[in-house]
Design an enzyme around this catalytic site. Sequence first.
Site, PDB file in Angstrom:
ATOM      1  N   ARG A   1      32.537  29.821 -17.564  1.00  0.00           N
ATOM      2  CA  ARG A   1      31.178  29.497 -18.225  1.00  0.00           C
ATOM      3  C   ARG A   1      30.195  30.861 -18.401  1.00  0.00           C
ATOM      4  O   ARG A   1      29.415  30.917 -18.432  1.00  0.00           O
ATOM      5  CB  ARG A   1      30.603  28.783 -17.558  1.00  0.00           C
ATOM      6  CG  ARG A   1      31.747  27.444 -17.767  1.00  0.00           C
ATOM      7  CD  ARG A   1      31.510  26.675 -19.951  1.00  0.00           C
ATOM      8  NE  ARG A   1      32.336  25.001 -19.167  1.00  0.00           N
ATOM      9  CZ  ARG A   1      33.078  24.914 -18.954  1.00  0.00           C
ATOM     10  NH1 ARG A   1      34.186  25.844 -18.551  1.00  0.00           N
ATOM     11  NH2 ARG A   1      33.626  23.863 -18.782  1.00  0.00           N
TER      12      ARG A   1
ATOM     13  N   CYS B   1      27.276  20.343 -20.661  1.00  0.00           N
ATOM     14  CA  CYS B   1      26.847  19.989 -19.178  1.00  0.00           C
ATOM     15  C   CYS B   1      25.578  21.052 -19.050  1.00  0.00           C
ATOM     16  O   CYS B   1      26.079  22.175 -19.298  1.00  0.00           O
ATOM     17  CB  CYS B   1      28.486  20.290 -18.056  1.00  0.00           C
ATOM     18  SG  CYS B   1      29.405  19.139 -18.409  1.00  0.00           S
TER      19      CYS B   1
HETATM   20  P1  FAD Z   1      25.472  28.842 -28.801  1.00  0.00           P
HETATM   21  O1  FAD Z   1      25.318  27.598 -28.200  1.00  0.00           O
HETATM   22  O2  FAD Z   1      24.889  28.802 -30.409  1.00  0.00           O
HETATM   23  O3  FAD Z   1      25.115  30.167 -27.860  1.00  0.00           O
HETATM   24  C1  FAD Z   1      25.464  30.379 -26.888  1.00  0.00           C
HETATM   25  C2  FAD Z   1      25.217  32.069 -26.327  1.00  0.00           C
HETATM   26  O4  FAD Z   1      26.137  32.960 -26.893  1.00  0.00           O
HETATM   27  C3  FAD Z   1      23.785  32.478 -26.488  1.00  0.00           C
HETATM   28  O5  FAD Z   1      23.492  33.620 -25.371  1.00  0.00           O
HETATM   29  C4  FAD Z   1      24.158  33.290 -27.945  1.00  0.00           C
HETATM   30  O6  FAD Z   1      23.510  34.460 -28.303  1.00  0.00           O
HETATM   31  C5  FAD Z   1      25.580  33.580 -27.636  1.00  0.00           C
HETATM   32  N1  FAD Z   1      26.088  33.807 -28.710  1.00  0.00           N
HETATM   33  C6  FAD Z   1      26.647  33.075 -30.037  1.00  0.00           C
HETATM   34  N2  FAD Z   1      27.270  33.636 -30.829  1.00  0.00           N
HETATM   35  C7  FAD Z   1      27.512  34.771 -30.773  1.00  0.00           C
HETATM   36  C8  FAD Z   1      28.401  36.159 -31.220  1.00  0.00           C
HETATM   37  N3  FAD Z   1      28.834  35.773 -32.359  1.00  0.00           N
HETATM   38  N4  FAD Z   1      28.007  37.210 -30.281  1.00  0.00           N
HETATM   39  C9  FAD Z   1      27.539  37.626 -29.297  1.00  0.00           C
HETATM   40  N5  FAD Z   1      27.150  36.071 -28.471  1.00  0.00           N
HETATM   41  C10 FAD Z   1      26.729  35.355 -29.384  1.00  0.00           C
HETATM   42  N6  FAD Z   1      31.609  24.290 -22.766  1.00  0.00           N
HETATM   43  C11 FAD Z   1      32.650  24.060 -22.148  1.00  0.00           C
HETATM   44  O7  FAD Z   1      33.204  25.781 -21.794  1.00  0.00           O
HETATM   45  N7  FAD Z   1      33.197  23.328 -22.318  1.00  0.00           N
HETATM   46  C12 FAD Z   1      33.290  22.180 -22.266  1.00  0.00           C
HETATM   47  O8  FAD Z   1      34.045  21.177 -22.363  1.00  0.00           O
HETATM   48  C13 FAD Z   1      31.752  21.631 -23.726  1.00  0.00           C
HETATM   49  N8  FAD Z   1      31.727  20.385 -23.574  1.00  0.00           N
HETATM   50  C14 FAD Z   1      30.284  20.337 -24.331  1.00  0.00           C
HETATM   51  C15 FAD Z   1      30.286  18.302 -24.551  1.00  0.00           C
HETATM   52  C16 FAD Z   1      29.148  18.666 -26.134  1.00  0.00           C
HETATM   53  C17 FAD Z   1      28.998  17.303 -26.314  1.00  0.00           C
HETATM   54  C18 FAD Z   1      27.965  19.438 -26.199  1.00  0.00           C
HETATM   55  C19 FAD Z   1      26.797  19.555 -27.144  1.00  0.00           C
HETATM   56  C20 FAD Z   1      28.760  21.285 -25.630  1.00  0.00           C
HETATM   57  C21 FAD Z   1      29.576  21.412 -24.481  1.00  0.00           C
HETATM   58  N9  FAD Z   1      30.293  22.722 -24.242  1.00  0.00           N
HETATM   59  C22 FAD Z   1      30.506  22.710 -23.551  1.00  0.00           C
HETATM   60  C23 FAD Z   1      29.048  23.587 -24.631  1.00  0.00           C
HETATM   61  C24 FAD Z   1      29.377  24.395 -25.884  1.00  0.00           C
HETATM   62  O9  FAD Z   1      29.128  23.741 -26.590  1.00  0.00           O
HETATM   63  C25 FAD Z   1      29.724  26.060 -25.273  1.00  0.00           C
HETATM   64  O10 FAD Z   1      29.237  26.849 -24.774  1.00  0.00           O
HETATM   65  C26 FAD Z   1      30.055  26.354 -26.989  1.00  0.00           C
HETATM   66  O11 FAD Z   1      30.655  27.705 -26.043  1.00  0.00           O
HETATM   67  C27 FAD Z   1      28.701  27.382 -26.999  1.00  0.00           C
HETATM   68  O12 FAD Z   1      28.944  28.547 -28.544  1.00  0.00           O
HETATM   69  P2  FAD Z   1      27.993  27.742 -29.663  1.00  0.00           P
HETATM   70  O13 FAD Z   1      28.550  28.524 -30.513  1.00  0.00           O
HETATM   71  O14 FAD Z   1      27.012  26.594 -30.120  1.00  0.00           O
HETATM   72  O15 FAD Z   1      26.802  28.669 -28.822  1.00  0.00           O
HETATM   73  N1  EPU Z   2      31.533  12.000 -11.236  1.00  0.00           N
HETATM   74  C1  EPU Z   2      31.238  11.445 -10.759  1.00  0.00           C
HETATM   75  N2  EPU Z   2      29.877  10.642 -11.849  1.00  0.00           N
HETATM   76  C2  EPU Z   2      29.394  11.538 -12.723  1.00  0.00           C
HETATM   77  C3  EPU Z   2      30.010  12.187 -13.669  1.00  0.00           C
HETATM   78  C4  EPU Z   2      31.335  12.859 -12.422  1.00  0.00           C
HETATM   79  O1  EPU Z   2      31.087  11.148  -9.954  1.00  0.00           O
HETATM   80  O2  EPU Z   2      28.429  10.898 -13.417  1.00  0.00           O
HETATM   81  C5  EPU Z   2      32.630  13.029 -10.695  1.00  0.00           C
HETATM   82  C6  EPU Z   2      33.930  12.088 -11.807  1.00  0.00           C
HETATM   83  O3  EPU Z   2      34.508  11.186 -11.113  1.00  0.00           O
HETATM   84  C7  EPU Z   2      35.011  13.852 -11.612  1.00  0.00           C
HETATM   85  C8  EPU Z   2      33.999  14.911 -11.421  1.00  0.00           C
HETATM   86  O4  EPU Z   2      32.747  14.126 -11.328  1.00  0.00           O
HETATM   87  O5  EPU Z   2      36.018  13.210  -9.820  1.00  0.00           O
HETATM   88  C9  EPU Z   2      34.106  15.847 -12.009  1.00  0.00           C
HETATM   89  O6  EPU Z   2      33.640  15.294 -13.217  1.00  0.00           O
HETATM   90  P1  EPU Z   2      34.657  14.893 -14.691  1.00  0.00           P
HETATM   91  O7  EPU Z   2      36.198  14.985 -14.771  1.00  0.00           O
HETATM   92  O8  EPU Z   2      33.646  14.590 -15.904  1.00  0.00           O
HETATM   93  O9  EPU Z   2      34.153  17.178 -14.819  1.00  0.00           O
HETATM   94  P2  EPU Z   2      33.202  17.858 -14.484  1.00  0.00           P
HETATM   95  O10 EPU Z   2      33.478  19.104 -13.782  1.00  0.00           O
HETATM   96  O11 EPU Z   2      32.283  17.282 -14.642  1.00  0.00           O
HETATM   97  C10 EPU Z   2      34.296  19.563 -16.402  1.00  0.00           C
HETATM   98  C11 EPU Z   2      32.779  20.469 -17.566  1.00  0.00           C
HETATM   99  C12 EPU Z   2      33.365  20.250 -18.675  1.00  0.00           C
HETATM  100  C13 EPU Z   2      34.839  20.038 -19.230  1.00  0.00           C
HETATM  101  C14 EPU Z   2      35.515  18.665 -18.519  1.00  0.00           C
HETATM  102  C15 EPU Z   2      36.705  19.014 -18.643  1.00  0.00           C
HETATM  103  C16 EPU Z   2      31.543  22.141 -16.184  1.00  0.00           C
HETATM  104  C17 EPU Z   2      30.146  22.043 -16.121  1.00  0.00           C
HETATM  105  N3  EPU Z   2      32.390  21.053 -17.006  1.00  0.00           N
HETATM  106  O12 EPU Z   2      33.314  18.323 -16.149  1.00  0.00           O
HETATM  107  O13 EPU Z   2      32.835  21.169 -19.067  1.00  0.00           O
HETATM  108  O14 EPU Z   2      34.110  19.148 -20.440  1.00  0.00           O
HETATM  109  O15 EPU Z   2      35.441  19.257 -16.745  1.00  0.00           O
HETATM  110  O16 EPU Z   2      37.430  20.002 -18.262  1.00  0.00           O
HETATM  111  O17 EPU Z   2      32.915  23.042 -15.585  1.00  0.00           O
HETATM  112  C18 EPU Z   2      30.231  22.051 -20.245  1.00  0.00           C
HETATM  113  O18 EPU Z   2      31.226  23.340 -19.885  1.00  0.00           O
HETATM  114  O19 EPU Z   2      29.367  21.994 -20.769  1.00  0.00           O
HETATM  115  C19 EPU Z   2      31.273  20.896 -20.067  1.00  0.00           C
HETATM  116  C20 EPU Z   2      31.187  19.437 -20.783  1.00  0.00           C
END
Ligand code: FAD
Ligand code: EPU
Length: 276
Positions: free
Chosen positions: A158, A205
């Site tokens: 991340r 997250c």
């Molecule tokens: P922004 O939020 O707009 O920006 C994030 C950073 O990137 C900022 O510092 C910005 O300046 C920089 N940036 C944006 N565009 C550029 C560019 N062109 N050049 C240089 N820097 C730039 N993340 C995960 O990793 N895994 C997940 O599973 C995941 N699940 C999510 C689920 C939900 C429902 C939500 C709302 C978010 C989730 N995220 C997850 C977080 C987020 O979606 C990711 O971090 C995503 O990649 C951010 O992209 P963005 O375009 O929205 O960036």
């Molecule tokens: N858990 C709990 N209680 C909760 C939530 C989770 O006990 O309220 C336990 C689950 O049962 C599981 C463990 O915690 O044993 C991990 O939870 P989960 O499988 O939901 O995955 P996570 O580690 O919370 C990560 C990433 C997510 C990504 C998912 C799927 C991070 C911080 N989060 O979640 O990324 O979508 O795995 O791979 O690395 C994000 O980065 O924004 C994000 C959503």
Amino acid sequence: MTSNSLPRTVSLRNYTTLRIGGPAELWQVNSIDEIREATVKPFKILGGGSNLLVSDEGVSDRVIKLGQSFSNISAIDGTTDVWIGAATPLPGLVRRAQRQGVSGLEGLFGIPGVVGGAIAMNAGTRFGSIADTLTQVEVFIEGNLCYLSSSELGLAYRTSNLPPNSIVVRARLQLVPSQPQRVARAMASVDEARRGQPKNKSAGCAFKNPPGKAAGFIIDQAGLKGLRVGDAMISHQHGNFIVNLGSATQKDVLELIAQVRSRVEIPLELEWRGWG
Ligand code: FAD
Ligand code: EPU
């Protein structure tokens, strides 16, 4: 300059998935010349706003958003060696790769935002991250366009070490030939892993997982689900999601984060980027 790039004052709450953030001057740019013009003053680059916590007072820097002309996809070698514009929405790209039967992006299924943001954050899941396929980026840095290899970006869990004030404009991805059905099956597994995530307004997250642990589990075990400051709440569904129930402010979210941190044993590092 096209009228598109003329700055206009917007409320950043309309540009973030958390729906929080005050006013800013938005420059939507559609060419390198327009980027050059917009970046003569301090700026921030906005992607899909899905990993941002923005100040209720907004930001005084210009906010640059790459427009439609930065969402082209050009193939170098069929469908596997491709340049993707940084403004390309990630979900559409992942679905397109599946339809074309190319593998490498399925681990990103369900992640909102655009390609530029995904690179800055090295977005991913336990099934893979964008670092797995990224080979090169074209970046605008201090008035110049240059190419950086993926290994120069310091992509890790991340995070990246993209130089501050740099704007990724294109990304080169190396994908692998596969079959649509096989890619679809892999996407279904990712989808299954996301089942426990809430659909409310959030920025994904809030905290990074500490090594070998899950922040969601830690917060859940501490009995903090449902903890609420104003309209900011720890989701009942997943302990690592802070959701906006309607009119949460940055102040509410920061206070909620402070309360969580004071009530868990393990230090939790924020995953989000903060503006202001
Ligand atoms: P922004 O939020 O707009 O920006 C994030 C950073 O990137 C900022 O510092 C910005 O300046 C920089 N940036 C944006 N565009 C550029 C560019 N062109 N050049 C240089 N820097 C730039 N993340 C995960 O990793 N895994 C997940 O599973 C995941 N699940 C999510 C689920 C939900 C429902 C939500 C709302 C978010 C989730 N995220 C997850 C977080 C987020 O979606 C990711 O971090 C995503 O990649 C951010 O992209 P963005 O375009 O929205 O960036
Ligand atoms: N858990 C709990 N209680 C909760 C939530 C989770 O006990 O309220 C336990 C689950 O049962 C599981 C463990 O915690 O044993 C991990 O939870 P989960 O499988 O939901 O995955 P996570 O580690 O919370 C990560 C990433 C997510 C990504 C998912 C799927 C991070 C911080 N989060 O979640 O990324 O979508 O795995 O791979 O690395 C994000 O980065 O924004 C994000 C959503």
